[in-house]
Design a protein around this motif. Structure first.
Motif, PDB file in Angstrom:
ATOM      1  N   LEU A  14       0.824  -1.220   0.000  1.00 29.89           N
ATOM      2  CA  LEU A  14       0.000   0.000   0.000  1.00 29.89           C
ATOM      3  C   LEU A  14       0.853   1.263   0.000  1.00 29.89           C
ATOM      4  CD1 LEU A  14      -2.847  -1.043   2.445  1.00 29.89           C
ATOM      5  CD2 LEU A  14      -2.977  -0.798  -0.040  1.00 29.89           C
ATOM      6  N   LEU A  15       1.944   1.262   0.731  1.00 35.56           N
ATOM      7  CA  LEU A  15       2.832   2.422   0.756  1.00 35.56           C
ATOM      8  C   LEU A  15       3.481   2.644  -0.607  1.00 35.56           C
ATOM      9  CD1 LEU A  15       3.775   4.506   2.820  1.00 35.56           C
ATOM     10  CD2 LEU A  15       5.751   3.065   3.242  1.00 35.56           C
ATOM     11  N   GLY A  16       3.897   1.552  -1.237  1.00 38.12           N
ATOM     12  CA  GLY A  16       4.460   1.667  -2.578  1.00 38.12           C
ATOM     13  C   GLY A  16       3.437   2.149  -3.594  1.00 38.12           C
ATOM     14  N   SER A  17       2.205   1.659  -3.497  1.00 36.96           N
ATOM     15  CA  SER A  17       1.136   2.091  -4.401  1.00 36.96           C
ATOM     16  C   SER A  17       0.807   3.566  -4.188  1.00 36.96           C
ATOM     17  CB  SER A  17      -0.117   1.253  -4.184  1.00 36.96           C
ATOM     18  OG  SER A  17       0.157  -0.101  -4.416  1.00 36.96           O
ATOM     19  N   GLY A  18       0.752   3.986  -2.930  1.00 32.67           N
ATOM     20  CA  GLY A  18       0.481   5.397  -2.635  1.00 32.67           C
ATOM     21  C   GLY A  18       1.568   6.312  -3.169  1.00 32.67           C
ATOM     22  N   CYS A  19       2.802   5.879  -3.056  1.00 30.37           N
ATOM     23  CA  CYS A  19       3.914   6.672  -3.589  1.00 30.37           C
ATOM     24  C   CYS A  19       3.808   6.784  -5.108  1.00 30.37           C
ATOM     25  CB  CYS A  19       5.226   6.017  -3.185  1.00 30.37           C
ATOM     26  SG  CYS A  19       6.672   6.957  -3.650  1.00 30.37           S
ATOM     27  N   LEU A  20       3.422   5.704  -5.756  1.00 28.06           N
ATOM     28  CA  LEU A  20       3.266   5.729  -7.217  1.00 28.06           C
ATOM     29  C   LEU A  20       2.116   6.648  -7.622  1.00 28.06           C
ATOM     30  CD1 LEU A  20       4.300   4.545  -9.864  1.00 28.06           C
ATOM     31  CD2 LEU A  20       2.611   2.734  -9.614  1.00 28.06           C
ATOM     32  N   VAL A  21       1.020   6.623  -6.883  1.00 22.81           N
ATOM     33  CA  VAL A  21      -0.119   7.499  -7.183  1.00 22.81           C
ATOM     34  C   VAL A  21       0.287   8.969  -7.052  1.00 22.81           C
ATOM     35  CG1 VAL A  21      -2.379   8.240  -6.318  1.00 22.81           C
ATOM     36  CG2 VAL A  21      -1.909   5.818  -6.653  1.00 22.81           C
ATOM     37  N   VAL A  22       1.045   9.302  -6.018  1.00 19.57           N
ATOM     38  CA  VAL A  22       1.511  10.685  -5.838  1.00 19.57           C
ATOM     39  C   VAL A  22       2.397  11.104  -7.004  1.00 19.57           C
ATOM     40  CG1 VAL A  22       3.006  12.150  -4.420  1.00 19.57           C
ATOM     41  CG2 VAL A  22       1.281  10.732  -3.342  1.00 19.57           C
ATOM     42  N   GLY A  23       3.275  10.211  -7.447  1.00 20.93           N
ATOM     43  CA  GLY A  23       4.138  10.522  -8.582  1.00 20.93           C
ATOM     44  C   GLY A  23       3.364  10.730  -9.873  1.00 20.93           C
ATOM     45  N   VAL A  24       2.352   9.898 -10.112  1.00 18.67           N
ATOM     46  CA  VAL A  24       1.546  10.024 -11.333  1.00 18.67           C
ATOM     47  C   VAL A  24       0.722  11.308 -11.297  1.00 18.67           C
ATOM     48  CG1 VAL A  24      -0.387   8.996 -12.595  1.00 18.67           C
ATOM     49  CG2 VAL A  24       1.504   7.560 -11.832  1.00 18.67           C
ATOM     50  N   VAL A  25       0.122  11.609 -10.155  1.00 16.24           N
ATOM     51  CA  VAL A  25      -0.668  12.841 -10.029  1.00 16.24           C
ATOM     52  C   VAL A  25       0.225  14.058 -10.220  1.00 16.24           C
ATOM     53  CG1 VAL A  25      -1.967  14.255  -8.372  1.00 16.24           C
ATOM     54  CG2 VAL A  25      -2.496  11.833  -8.634  1.00 16.24           C
ATOM     55  N   SER A  26       1.407  14.030  -9.636  1.00 12.96           N
ATOM     56  CA  SER A  26       2.344  15.145  -9.793  1.00 12.96           C
ATOM     57  C   SER A  26       2.777  15.301 -11.247  1.00 12.96           C
ATOM     58  CB  SER A  26       3.562  14.930  -8.907  1.00 12.96           C
ATOM     59  OG  SER A  26       4.517  15.932  -9.124  1.00 12.96           O
ATOM     60  N   PHE A  27       2.951  14.180 -11.950  1.00 11.96           N
ATOM     61  CA  PHE A  27       3.335  14.251 -13.355  1.00 11.96           C
ATOM     62  C   PHE A  27       2.198  14.820 -14.208  1.00 11.96           C
ATOM     63  CE2 PHE A  27       3.588  12.252 -17.584  1.00 11.96           C
ATOM     64  CZ  PHE A  27       4.810  12.791 -17.992  1.00 11.96           C
ATOM     65  N   ILE A  28       0.968  14.403 -13.928  1.00 12.02           N
ATOM     66  CA  ILE A  28      -0.179  14.899 -14.703  1.00 12.02           C
ATOM     67  C   ILE A  28      -0.439  16.371 -14.405  1.00 12.02           C
ATOM     68  CG2 ILE A  28      -2.689  14.685 -14.983  1.00 12.02           C
ATOM     69  CD1 ILE A  28      -2.317  11.645 -14.577  1.00 12.02           C
ATOM     70  N   ALA A  29      -0.390  16.749 -13.131  1.00 14.57           N
ATOM     71  CA  ALA A  29      -0.728  18.122 -12.754  1.00 14.57           C
ATOM     72  C   ALA A  29       0.378  19.117 -13.095  1.00 14.57           C
ATOM     73  CB  ALA A  29      -1.039  18.186 -11.261  1.00 14.57           C
ATOM     74  N   TYR A  30       1.653  18.742 -12.835  1.00 12.77           N
ATOM     75  CA  TYR A  30       2.746  19.706 -12.984  1.00 12.77           C
ATOM     76  C   TYR A  30       3.771  19.324 -14.038  1.00 12.77           C
ATOM     77  CZ  TYR A  30       0.856  21.050  -8.469  1.00 12.77           C
ATOM     78  OH  TYR A  30       0.024  21.417  -7.460  1.00 12.77           O
ATOM     79  N   SER A  33       8.516  15.047 -14.208  1.00  7.46           N
ATOM     80  CA  SER A  33       8.963  13.704 -14.557  1.00  7.46           C
ATOM     81  C   SER A  33       9.991  13.159 -13.567  1.00  7.46           C
ATOM     82  CB  SER A  33       9.540  13.693 -15.972  1.00  7.46           C
ATOM     83  OG  SER A  33      10.642  14.570 -16.053  1.00  7.46           O
ATOM     84  N   VAL A  34      10.714  14.040 -12.894  1.00  7.21           N
ATOM     85  CA  VAL A  34      11.702  13.585 -11.914  1.00  7.21           C
ATOM     86  C   VAL A  34      11.004  12.917 -10.730  1.00  7.21           C
ATOM     87  CG1 VAL A  34      13.517  14.332 -10.322  1.00  7.21           C
ATOM     88  CG2 VAL A  34      13.381  15.335 -12.599  1.00  7.21           C
ATOM     89  N   LEU A  35       9.951  13.537 -10.221  1.00  5.79           N
ATOM     90  CA  LEU A  35       9.204  12.949  -9.111  1.00  5.79           C
ATOM     91  C   LEU A  35       8.536  11.643  -9.538  1.00  5.79           C
ATOM     92  CD1 LEU A  35       8.377  13.274  -6.174  1.00  5.79           C
ATOM     93  CD2 LEU A  35       6.340  14.460  -6.956  1.00  5.79           C
ATOM     94  N   LEU A  36       8.086  11.575 -10.786  1.00  2.24           N
ATOM     95  CA  LEU A  36       7.493  10.341 -11.292  1.00  2.24           C
ATOM     96  C   LEU A  36       8.526   9.220 -11.292  1.00  2.24           C
ATOM     97  CD1 LEU A  36       5.138   8.786 -12.577  1.00  2.24           C
ATOM     98  CD2 LEU A  36       6.001   9.545 -14.797  1.00  2.24           C
ATOM     99  N   CYS A  37       9.729   9.503 -11.783  1.00  2.66           N
ATOM    100  CA  CYS A  37      10.789   8.484 -11.805  1.00  2.66           C
ATOM    101  C   CYS A  37      11.168   8.043 -10.395  1.00  2.66           C
ATOM    102  CB  CYS A  37      12.018   9.010 -12.534  1.00  2.66           C
ATOM    103  SG  CYS A  37      11.765   9.249 -14.295  1.00  2.66           S
ATOM    104  N   LEU A  38      11.282   9.002  -9.487  1.00  2.00           N
ATOM    105  CA  LEU A  38      11.622   8.660  -8.105  1.00  2.00           C
ATOM    106  C   LEU A  38      10.523   7.839  -7.441  1.00  2.00           C
ATOM    107  CD1 LEU A  38      13.257  11.976  -6.865  1.00  2.00           C
ATOM    108  CD2 LEU A  38      14.390   9.813  -7.361  1.00  2.00           C
ATOM    109  N   SER A  39       9.282   8.199  -7.691  1.00  2.00           N
ATOM    110  CA  SER A  39       8.184   7.443  -7.081  1.00  2.00           C
ATOM    111  C   SER A  39       8.089   6.035  -7.669  1.00  2.00           C
ATOM    112  CB  SER A  39       6.866   8.189  -7.237  1.00  2.00           C
ATOM    113  OG  SER A  39       6.502   8.268  -8.591  1.00  2.00           O
TER     114      SER A  39
END
Length: 146
Positions: A14-30, A33-39
């Protein structure tokens, strides 16, 4: 599989999935791509860690120690604490993370990756405690069955 280990596996997923969701949302909204890769890297690591823990318990590659907790030492500025466990045949001293809740004179089942005695001995007590705490997988209280 013990409940505490199942919760640890599900928490990692669940923690890994939540981190991935935050990265995808950040990539779509802003467009970040760096945060997406890190997540993606962090979530893949969390899922891999959960999978390896699940595999360890399915293959019975762990040590289970059942005993009565007779003493708990909590050093002031340490990330670990030591507990004295009275088993049927001997008394063991184990190092566990400080966040683990233990009560004296209660029966616990401790799960380790290796036997605590088989951990390499080192001159520095701090390094030895850290290695023993990393060896610790979890513990659960066992109800008295009379």
């Amino acid at each position: 599989m013990p409940d505490i280990i199942f919760k640890r596996i599900m928490g990692g997923i669940l923690l890994g999935s939540g981190c991935l969701v935050v990265g995808v949302v950040s990539f779509i909204a802003y467009g970040d791509s760096v945060l997406l890769c890190l997540s993606v890297i962090v979530s893949a690591g969390m899922v891999l860690k959960a999978w390896l823990l699940c595999k360890r318990f399915k293959n019975n590659q762990f040590i289970k120690i059942v005993g009565v907790c007779t003493k708990v030492d909590r050093p002031l500025f340490s990330k670990t604490k030591s507990a004295e466990i009275q088993t049927d045949d001997k008394t063991m001293r184990v190092c566990i993370p400080k966040e683990t809740k233990l009560a004296v004179n209660k029966i616990y089942a401790f799960y380790f990756a290796k036997k605590p005695e088989e951990m390499p001995k080192s001159i520095n007590q701090r390094i030895a405690n850290k290695m023993n705490a990393d060896n610790f997988l979890g513990c659960e209280e066992i109800e008295d069955q009379l």
